[in-house]
Design an enzyme around this catalytic site. Sequence first.
Site, PDB file in Angstrom:
ATOM      1  N   LYS A  11       0.827  -1.215   0.000  1.00 30.36           N
ATOM      2  CA  LYS A  11       0.000   0.000   0.000  1.00 30.36           C
ATOM      3  C   LYS A  11       0.859   1.262   0.000  1.00 30.36           C
ATOM      4  O   LYS A  11       0.598   2.201  -0.737  1.00 30.36           O
ATOM      5  CB  LYS A  11      -0.888   0.056   1.264  1.00 30.36           C
ATOM      6  CG  LYS A  11      -1.980  -0.965   1.327  1.00 30.36           C
ATOM      7  CD  LYS A  11      -2.944  -0.671   2.475  1.00 30.36           C
ATOM      8  CE  LYS A  11      -2.300  -0.696   3.854  1.00 30.36           C
ATOM      9  NZ  LYS A  11      -1.815  -1.996   4.301  1.00 30.36           N
ATOM     10  N   ARG A  86      -9.872   1.271   8.822  1.00 30.44           N
ATOM     11  CA  ARG A  86      -9.488  -0.123   9.023  1.00 30.44           C
ATOM     12  C   ARG A  86     -10.559  -0.886   9.802  1.00 30.44           C
ATOM     13  O   ARG A  86     -10.370  -2.070  10.072  1.00 30.44           O
ATOM     14  CB  ARG A  86      -8.200  -0.178   9.823  1.00 30.44           C
ATOM     15  CG  ARG A  86      -6.982  -0.634   9.008  1.00 30.44           C
ATOM     16  CD  ARG A  86      -5.805  -0.433   9.907  1.00 30.44           C
ATOM     17  NE  ARG A  86      -4.623  -1.130   9.617  1.00 30.44           N
ATOM     18  CZ  ARG A  86      -3.509  -0.560   9.164  1.00 30.44           C
ATOM     19  NH1 ARG A  86      -3.512   0.705   8.815  1.00 30.44           N
ATOM     20  NH2 ARG A  86      -2.417  -1.252   9.055  1.00 30.44           N
ATOM     21  N   ARG A 125      11.189  -6.342   5.249  1.00 34.00           N
ATOM     22  CA  ARG A 125      10.843  -4.943   4.971  1.00 34.00           C
ATOM     23  C   ARG A 125      11.601  -3.952   5.867  1.00 34.00           C
ATOM     24  O   ARG A 125      11.656  -4.114   7.079  1.00 34.00           O
ATOM     25  CB  ARG A 125       9.348  -4.730   5.170  1.00 34.00           C
ATOM     26  CG  ARG A 125       8.947  -3.291   4.936  1.00 34.00           C
ATOM     27  CD  ARG A 125       7.486  -3.150   4.767  1.00 34.00           C
ATOM     28  NE  ARG A 125       6.771  -3.195   6.027  1.00 34.00           N
ATOM     29  CZ  ARG A 125       5.483  -2.884   6.140  1.00 34.00           C
ATOM     30  NH1 ARG A 125       4.797  -2.568   5.061  1.00 34.00           N
ATOM     31  NH2 ARG A 125       4.889  -2.934   7.304  1.00 34.00           N
ATOM     32  N   ARG A 158      10.588  -2.139  11.338  1.00 31.75           N
ATOM     33  CA  ARG A 158       9.543  -1.825  12.309  1.00 31.75           C
ATOM     34  C   ARG A 158       9.398  -2.944  13.340  1.00 31.75           C
ATOM     35  O   ARG A 158       9.514  -4.115  13.003  1.00 31.75           O
ATOM     36  CB  ARG A 158       8.203  -1.643  11.575  1.00 31.75           C
ATOM     37  CG  ARG A 158       8.087  -0.326  10.907  1.00 31.75           C
ATOM     38  CD  ARG A 158       6.941  -0.261   9.939  1.00 31.75           C
ATOM     39  NE  ARG A 158       5.684  -0.833  10.417  1.00 31.75           N
ATOM     40  CZ  ARG A 158       4.529  -0.715   9.763  1.00 31.75           C
ATOM     41  NH1 ARG A 158       4.480  -0.056   8.621  1.00 31.75           N
ATOM     42  NH2 ARG A 158       3.435  -1.248  10.232  1.00 31.75           N
ATOM     43  N   ARG A 169      -1.190  -9.221  13.028  1.00 28.95           N
ATOM     44  CA  ARG A 169      -1.691  -8.165  12.132  1.00 28.95           C
ATOM     45  C   ARG A 169      -2.515  -8.744  10.982  1.00 28.95           C
ATOM     46  O   ARG A 169      -3.520  -8.155  10.582  1.00 28.95           O
ATOM     47  CB  ARG A 169      -0.515  -7.348  11.580  1.00 28.95           C
ATOM     48  CG  ARG A 169       0.087  -6.448  12.648  1.00 28.95           C
ATOM     49  CD  ARG A 169       1.430  -5.920  12.235  1.00 28.95           C
ATOM     50  NE  ARG A 169       1.361  -5.017  11.106  1.00 28.95           N
ATOM     51  CZ  ARG A 169       2.347  -4.813  10.255  1.00 28.95           C
ATOM     52  NH1 ARG A 169       3.483  -5.453  10.388  1.00 28.95           N
ATOM     53  NH2 ARG A 169       2.208  -3.964   9.280  1.00 28.95           N
TER      54      ARG A 169
HETATM   55  P1  AMP Z   1       0.537   0.627   8.938  1.00 27.09           P
HETATM   56  O1  AMP Z   1       1.756   1.459   8.796  1.00 27.09           O
HETATM   57  O2  AMP Z   1      -0.603   1.110   8.104  1.00 27.09           O
HETATM   58  O3  AMP Z   1       0.804  -0.843   8.752  1.00 27.09           O
HETATM   59  O4  AMP Z   1       0.056   0.804  10.464  1.00 27.09           O
HETATM   60  C1  AMP Z   1       0.886   0.416  11.537  1.00 27.09           C
HETATM   61  C2  AMP Z   1       0.059   0.230  12.790  1.00 27.09           C
HETATM   62  O5  AMP Z   1      -0.563   1.472  13.145  1.00 27.09           O
HETATM   63  C3  AMP Z   1      -1.092  -0.768  12.663  1.00 27.09           C
HETATM   64  O6  AMP Z   1      -0.681  -2.109  12.846  1.00 27.09           O
HETATM   65  C4  AMP Z   1      -1.982  -0.270  13.802  1.00 27.09           C
HETATM   66  O7  AMP Z   1      -1.485  -0.652  15.064  1.00 27.09           O
HETATM   67  C5  AMP Z   1      -1.846   1.239  13.681  1.00 27.09           C
HETATM   68  N1  AMP Z   1      -2.848   1.795  12.753  1.00 27.09           N
HETATM   69  C6  AMP Z   1      -2.619   2.408  11.552  1.00 27.09           C
HETATM   70  N2  AMP Z   1      -3.766   2.780  10.967  1.00 27.09           N
HETATM   71  C7  AMP Z   1      -4.752   2.402  11.808  1.00 27.09           C
HETATM   72  C8  AMP Z   1      -6.169   2.480  11.749  1.00 27.09           C
HETATM   73  N3  AMP Z   1      -6.795   3.026  10.701  1.00 27.09           N
HETATM   74  N4  AMP Z   1      -6.864   1.984  12.813  1.00 27.09           N
HETATM   75  C9  AMP Z   1      -6.245   1.448  13.867  1.00 27.09           C
HETATM   76  N5  AMP Z   1      -4.928   1.311  13.979  1.00 27.09           N
HETATM   77  C10 AMP Z   1      -4.171   1.780  12.958  1.00 27.09           C
END
Ligand code: AMP
Length: 219
Positions: A11, A86, A125, A158, A169
């Site tokens: 993404k 999400r 990653r 990360r 996740r």
């Molecule tokens: P990402 O970088 O999009 O993979 O997001 C990393 C982490 O941030 C996720 O695993 C969640 O813990 C948190 N996070 C990001 N976006 C959301 C969302 N829309 N709702 C809830 N938690 C989020």
Amino acid sequence: MALFGPPGAGKGTQAQLLKDRLNIAHISSGDLFRFHLQEGTHIGVRASEFMNQGLLVPDDLVIQMVLEKIAELGSNSGFILDGFPRTRDQAVALDSALQEQSKSLDTVLLVSVPESELVRRLGGRFLCRDCQSPFNLNDYQFSSPPPCTRCGGELYQRQDDRPEAIQVRIGVYNEQTAPALDFYRQRELLVEISGVGPVEDINREALKAIALDTSSHLG
Ligand code: AMP
């Protein structure tokens, strides 16, 4: 538009390409949380408890943060949401906030990738601390990661890309994010493309999907 996909679907990469190509703002909820954490804000500290375990951050926290970011954009400014919404509640909150501003999503793009490939990708990653660009270093031998090829910044892995967190996740995505996808499927906004193959090919499919959707809305 909003970009959906399981963790590791690419993404972030596609959002960067679409942002540059379409000249629109890129709003990544994950990047916003990581920024808050780096700055040591209350939001960042609270969010990190959930992020480190691979769990979703509570809706109230993420909804407020992202809606504020959208409100900061000019009224004619397009945007791409990456990682938000999400959950179904987030999708409903976004829908009503956009309606209040006489805006709506044109397209919701789902980037699909099989689970075995997601696990492989996430394990290798690395992200740039400065520009957030993602890199896959699966086939790369190194004692310390190379610098970012985009901006020269430091690459890091990360916490939530550790194997235990990856499984959590993917489970969270299947259980909590699928209902948000249904929300858009019912509204006939959802377009699905494959996230497997060369990045440029996936981007071409993404642009095609957006164009198709836009023309159907104009029609
Ligand atoms: P990402 O970088 O999009 O993979 O997001 C990393 C982490 O941030 C996720 O695993 C969640 O813990 C948190 N996070 C990001 N976006 C959301 C969302 N829309 N709702 C809830 N938690 C989020």
